[in-house]
Design an enzyme around this catalytic site. Structure first.
Site, PDB file in Angstrom:
ATOM      1  N   GLY A  21       3.585 -11.385  -8.992  1.00  0.00           N
ATOM      2  CA  GLY A  21       3.473 -11.989 -10.317  1.00  0.00           C
ATOM      3  C   GLY A  21       3.813 -13.462 -10.319  1.00  0.00           C
ATOM      4  O   GLY A  21       3.167 -14.254 -11.018  1.00  0.00           O
ATOM      5  N   TYR A  55       5.877   6.812  -7.965  1.00  0.00           N
ATOM      6  CA  TYR A  55       5.448   5.414  -8.054  1.00  0.00           C
ATOM      7  C   TYR A  55       3.931   5.316  -7.913  1.00  0.00           C
ATOM      8  O   TYR A  55       3.262   4.650  -8.718  1.00  0.00           O
ATOM      9  CB  TYR A  55       6.116   4.569  -6.971  1.00  0.00           C
ATOM     10  CG  TYR A  55       5.535   3.175  -6.892  1.00  0.00           C
ATOM     11  CD1 TYR A  55       5.833   2.227  -7.867  1.00  0.00           C
ATOM     12  CD2 TYR A  55       4.643   2.826  -5.869  1.00  0.00           C
ATOM     13  CE1 TYR A  55       5.273   0.960  -7.822  1.00  0.00           C
ATOM     14  CE2 TYR A  55       4.080   1.563  -5.815  1.00  0.00           C
ATOM     15  CZ  TYR A  55       4.403   0.639  -6.795  1.00  0.00           C
ATOM     16  OH  TYR A  55       3.828  -0.617  -6.757  1.00  0.00           O
ATOM     17  N   SER A 112      -2.499  -0.480  -7.257  1.00  0.00           N
ATOM     18  CA  SER A 112      -1.860  -0.479  -5.943  1.00  0.00           C
ATOM     19  C   SER A 112      -2.671   0.361  -4.977  1.00  0.00           C
ATOM     20  O   SER A 112      -3.269   1.385  -5.363  1.00  0.00           O
ATOM     21  CB  SER A 112      -0.447   0.096  -6.045  1.00  0.00           C
ATOM     22  OG  SER A 112       0.116   0.307  -4.758  1.00  0.00           O
ATOM     23  N   GLY A 147       6.109  -9.765 -15.419  1.00  0.00           N
ATOM     24  CA  GLY A 147       6.783  -9.824 -14.128  1.00  0.00           C
ATOM     25  C   GLY A 147       6.447 -11.085 -13.375  1.00  0.00           C
ATOM     26  O   GLY A 147       6.404 -11.089 -12.136  1.00  0.00           O
TER      27      GLY A 147
END
Length: 325
Positions: A33, A181, A156, A27
């Protein structure tokens, strides 16, 4: 004579040289990224952008070269949602060794319906976790060929309040996009720590480090045309007060960059932004309590192996399947 230990990296604005080394950033064409790739490109290393879109990868490489004229940057097509394609992407790297991979790419959905990959896996779990799990398997020979390679997994802050349900890893029974997520990122972080335990048990030279970027907002992120176009002032102004606690994606890249380059960083560590885990320069953080549960990590590893047919730390086991975890 006492051994000479490399000095730790303390200033993220003055990165050490890494000439001759090769880094892969999944990414790497956008968001955090992109900035990981841009910052690593200033070290003289060869940086490979893993991207689903050749066009976006070209834009990212043009943006990096505009800021780092002597950048050694190239790209390889990589679709983590298509597990059967990943081995060909690794072959396309055409390198004899890999010094680090940054597992950064990810999918985030905000609204139903639940979606699946071509392999039948929930899209976020299948891409964010299982895709990187399989990628690690195919990269392991290249990582093992380097003197002291690193697998850097981008977690995250959203994972801090989540807990995995080992009996419903793919949210088949109760699908909530934001929770799915957070759990997919939590699965990545469990994987990063479990991978390091298995590498240590195998006396491997490869280390696995987990990082997260804190609170990284588009509104606080500088432009990098053509990859990251300039945002109109009226779209940036509402985000400015958040700079007290949050930061841009260029700063969110710092923990991953430090984990790649700093010789003082060790496998099994968690690196996060310094201020409340949300902003600032990277620091070593105590591993979150729920991430220390090795039984959950082992169950996730076994499920990932069964779902994909490979063992990320070693040999191939069986063709990928469609089990219902």
């Amino acid at each position: 004579m006492s051994p000479i230990h490399p000095a730790p990296l303390r200033n993220v604005h003055r990165l050490p040289r890494a000439d001759g080394r090769v880094f892969l950033v999944t990414g790497g064409n956008a968001g955090i990224g992109y900035f990981v790739a841009e910052q690593l490109s200033t070290t003289g290393a060869t940086v490979v952008l893993g991207s689903r879109s050749p066009g976006k990868a070209e834009d990212a490489m043009a943006a990096i070269r505009a800021r780092v004229p002597d950048a050694r940057v190239r790209s390889v097509r990589l679709d983590l949602a298509d597990l059967s394609s990943i081995r060909a992407s690794v072959d396309a790297l055409e390198v004899s060794r890999l010094d680090a991979v940054v597992h950064n790419a990810g999918v985030a959905l905000d609204h139903p319906p639940r979606r699946e990959t071509a392999d039948g896996h929930e899209l976020m779990f299948g891409t964010n976790h299982l895709g990187h799990y399989v990628l690690t398997h195919w990269l392991m020979p290249l990582l093992s060929a380097a003197p002291s390679a690193r697998v850097v997994t981008m977690g995250s802050f959203a994972a801090k309040s989540e807990r995995l349900d080992p009996d419903d890893l793919q949210s088949r029974q109760d699908y909530r996009p934001k929770r799915a997520y957070g759990r997919s990122k939590l699965a990545q972080m469990y994987f990063g720590f479990e991978l390091d335990r298995r590498l240590r048990a195998a006396d491997s030279t490869v280390a696995s480090v987990v990082v997260h970027p804190g609170g990284a907002l588009d509104a606080l992120t500088p432009s990098r045309p053509p990859a990251i176009p300039a945002r109109p002032l009226h779209t940036r102004l509402p985000g400015l007060p958040a700079a007290v606690l949050l930061q841009g994606k260029h700063s969110g890249a710092w923990p991953a960059v430090r984990a790649v380059l700093d010789p003082a960083v060790l496998g099994g560590q968690l690196w996060t932004p310094r201020v409340l885990g949300l902003r600032g320069r990277p620091r070593l953080e105590t591993v979150w309590q729920h991430l220390t549960d090795v039984s959950v990590a082992a169950r996730l590893w076994d499920a990932s192996r069964d779902l994909t047919g490979v063992d990320a730390s070693g040999s191939r086991d069986a063709p990928p399947g469609r089990t219902a975890a």
